[in-house]
Scaffold this active site. Structure first.
Site, short mmCIF file in Angstrom:
data_model
loop_
_atom_site.label_atom_id
_atom_site.label_comp_id
_atom_site.label_asym_id
_atom_site.label_seq_id
_atom_site.Cartn_x
_atom_site.Cartn_y
_atom_site.Cartn_z
N TYR A 1 1.18 -6.95 -2.49
CA TYR A 1 -0.06 -5.94 -2.73
C TYR A 1 -0.29 -5.76 -4.20
O TYR A 1 -1.35 -5.44 -4.34
CB TYR A 1 -0.07 -4.91 -2.03
CG TYR A 1 0.20 -4.73 -0.50
CD1 TYR A 1 -0.33 -5.37 0.44
CD2 TYR A 1 1.34 -3.93 -0.15
CE1 TYR A 1 0.00 -5.08 1.69
CE2 TYR A 1 1.86 -3.70 1.24
CZ TYR A 1 1.10 -4.38 2.13
OH TYR A 1 1.39 -4.33 3.51
N GLY B 1 -1.29 7.76 7.03
CA GLY B 1 -2.11 7.50 5.72
C GLY B 1 -1.92 8.18 4.60
O GLY B 1 -2.58 8.07 3.62
N CYS C 1 11.87 -18.55 -4.86
CA CYS C 1 10.99 -19.46 -5.51
C CYS C 1 9.48 -19.20 -5.20
O CYS C 1 8.73 -19.95 -4.34
CB CYS C 1 11.18 -20.91 -4.78
SG CYS C 1 13.05 -21.39 -5.21
N GLU C 2 8.81 -18.11 -5.72
CA GLU C 2 7.62 -17.59 -5.39
C GLU C 2 7.11 -16.97 -6.57
O GLU C 2 8.32 -15.99 -6.98
CB GLU C 2 7.45 -16.79 -4.06
CG GLU C 2 7.25 -17.44 -2.96
CD GLU C 2 5.88 -17.82 -2.57
OE1 GLU C 2 4.89 -17.55 -3.46
OE2 GLU C 2 5.89 -18.61 -1.91
N GLY D 1 4.28 7.83 7.92
CA GLY D 1 5.23 7.23 7.56
C GLY D 1 5.57 7.35 6.14
O GLY D 1 6.93 7.96 5.64
N ARG D 2 4.81 6.96 5.23
CA ARG D 2 5.07 6.71 3.75
C ARG D 2 5.15 8.10 3.14
O ARG D 2 6.13 8.60 2.53
CB ARG D 2 3.55 6.16 3.16
CG ARG D 2 3.77 5.96 1.66
CD ARG D 2 2.40 5.42 0.94
NE ARG D 2 1.53 4.51 2.17
CZ ARG D 2 1.76 3.28 2.18
NH1 ARG D 2 2.54 2.90 1.06
NH2 ARG D 2 1.04 2.67 2.83
N GLU E 1 0.92 11.10 12.32
CA GLU E 1 2.09 10.21 12.35
C GLU E 1 2.34 9.34 11.05
O GLU E 1 2.21 8.36 10.86
CB GLU E 1 1.69 9.31 13.46
CG GLU E 1 0.20 8.55 13.43
CD GLU E 1 -0.09 7.92 14.61
OE1 GLU E 1 0.48 8.23 15.80
OE2 GLU E 1 -0.95 6.95 14.54
C1 LIG Z 1 1.40 2.21 9.89
C2 LIG Z 1 0.77 3.29 10.82
C3 LIG Z 1 1.32 4.42 10.47
C4 LIG Z 1 2.07 4.84 9.49
O1 LIG Z 1 1.12 4.90 8.06
P1 LIG Z 1 1.61 5.55 6.91
O2 LIG Z 1 0.73 5.10 5.88
O3 LIG Z 1 3.13 5.00 6.53
O4 LIG Z 1 1.52 6.89 6.77
C5 LIG Z 1 0.92 5.66 11.57
N1 LIG Z 1 0.03 5.10 12.40
C6 LIG Z 1 -0.13 3.94 12.89
C7 LIG Z 1 -0.99 3.53 14.14
C8 LIG Z 1 0.24 2.90 11.79
O5 LIG Z 1 -0.19 1.82 12.19
#
Ligand SMILES: *Cc1c(COP(=O)(O)O)cnc(C)c1O
Length: 421
Positions: free
Chosen positions: A313, A230, A340-341, A273-274, A271
């Site tokens: 979003y 997050g 087509c959206e 990702g972004r 954890e």
């Molecule tokens: C999506 C998700 C993440 C990664 O979220 P980011 O916003 O990309 O950092 C980590 N843990 C869980 C359980 C998720 O569902």
């Protein structure tokens, strides 16, 4: 600020050649940038007794990218058997893998237990009896309910389907202990794309206070707390980055204070990702049409199948045009794909320099939740993925989809079935 200045400097001089060689559209990721972010994170948390980032595979599920994270010492956060499989393809094994599923089925537990297992992060107390075999090390995802609001993007925890409630937490660990668990972790995930680092510090404090209380109740200590993902990235030019340095310093202080009081320090896990991958990818796409009706439209050769976030979003992705950086942004356009959206737009009423057919657009920050979210609606194929390697060469790490891929699920054997018999 979107796309980092370093990546801009590396990519800009060669993007036209790359586009000519591989053909647009494509996502291109920056190995040096990804490694840089990994090393920054590792170094900022180096005073803790064991920090671990489990890269959230869903953000950029390409095995070549996952290998980079593995080489940097990171683990993987997975939530499906396919993601586990990818993480294992990249060399992840056992406790490199955090399995954070929800609404989990039997096959998922079996995939998790196979091939050296995972760290199992259970989403609910009822799942304790459904785990085929209780592992030694168990983690629960905690949903604090109204004890903490998190940020707005992920919403109100009271309405979130995830996690064990506050009142169930002690029972969850007690029951897991009765089933044979002897090692413990605690997890939560309360924010999404959050640029205010203090939320993450609060989350860490909350988890530390929970494991203190759990020790009082059950006499157990915790190997780790996982504050989830997050962490936000600045998608808009006027936004500043998350202050990861201050976040690391404040979380480190919390852990050190905890160690003084409790006599031990759990590992800190995250954890993201972004934060790890988002700024290190761009979508390169060419202008193929221009249209002036009630609005001025710029049609490009990519569409929502390559990047859903703007359409889904209303998310902002910055756009630049290599070679036209110095021109005035005097044309207000919608940048559109061919689906087509009507929400198939990468930008809405965006001031850009004057564009012509053949111009190359760079859509920034597509390294996370970009290609991965793509879909095939309207028979649109997902584009290829390229990697700009640290040594300056480019390598294709996924080809574009073809009609054969699109129809692959029509290739099966079925002799029919008569339910009346
Ligand atoms: C999506 C998700 C993440 C990664 O979220 P980011 O916003 O990309 O950092 C980590 N843990 C869980 C359980 C998720 O569902």
């Amino acid at each position: 600020m979107p796309m980092t200045p370093d990546y801009t400097h590396r990519l800009t001089p060669m993007i036209e050649k790359i586009a000519h060689h591989y053909g647009t559209p494509f996502h291109i990721y920056d190995e040096a940038g990804i490694r840089g972010t990994c090393r920054q994170l590792t170094s900022l948390f180096s005073e803790l007794d064991g920090f671990c980032e489990y890269f959230a595979v869903k953000a950029l599920p390409n095995p070549e990218i996952l290998k980079i994270f593995k080489e940097e010492g990171f683990g993987f956060d997975c939530s499906s058997p396919a993601e586990l499989h990818l993480a294992r393809m990249a060399g992840g094994r056992g406790e490199d893998l955090m399995f954070t599923s929800n609404n989990t089925c039997k096959e998922e537990f079996e995939a998790a237990a196979a091939d050296g297992g995972v760290i199992l992060n259970l989403d609910d107390i009822s799942l304790i009896d459904k785990v085929p075999e209780m592992p030694e090390l168990i983690c629960f995802r905690y949903n604090p309910g109204d004890r903490r609001t998190g940020n707005e993007i992920i919403g109100n925890p009271l309405e979130a389907k995830y996690g064990v409630s506050h009142d169930q937490l002690v029972d969850a660990y007690r029951t897991a202990m009765e089933r044979g668990a002897t090692r413990f972790g605690l997890h939560t995930m309360l924010a999404s794309n959050e640029l205010n680092y203090t939320y993450m510090v609060e989350t860490a404090a909350m988890l530390l206070s929970r494991i203190k209380a759990l020790r009082k109740e059950l006499g157990i200590t915790f190997e780790f707390v996982n504050i989830g993902g997050g962490l936000g990235i600045p998608y808009r030019p006027e936004e500043g980055p998350l202050n990861i340095t201050a976040m690391a310093a404040e979380i480190t202080a919390l852990f050190q204070a905890f160690k003084k009081e409790e006599g031990y320090m759990p590992r800190l896990c995250m954890e993201s990702g972004r934060f790890m991958a988002g700024p290190h990818g761009v979508l390169a796409t060419s202008v193929i049409n221009r249209k002036e009706t009630y609005r001025h439209y710029v049609g490009v050769d990519a569409c929502m199948s390559a990047l859903m976030r703007p359409g889904m979003y209303g998310a902002y992705h910055h756009i630049t045009i290599p070679g036209k950086e110095a021109l005035p942004l005097d044309t207000v356009v919608d940048v559109v794909g061919s689906l087509c959206e009507n929400n198939d737009k990468f930008a809405v009423q965006r001031p850009l320099p004057p564009l012509e057919e053949g111009d190359l657009l760079l859509i920034h920050d597509t390294g996370a939740h970009g290609h991965a979210m793509g879909f095939n609606y309207n028979g649109q194929m997902r584009p290829k993925e390229l990697l700009l390697e640290s040594k300056g060469t480019v390598r294709m790490i996924r080809r574009e989809e073809t009609f054969t891929d699109y129809t692959a699920t029509l290739d099966f054997d079925d002799t029919g079935f008569d339910p009346k018999l």
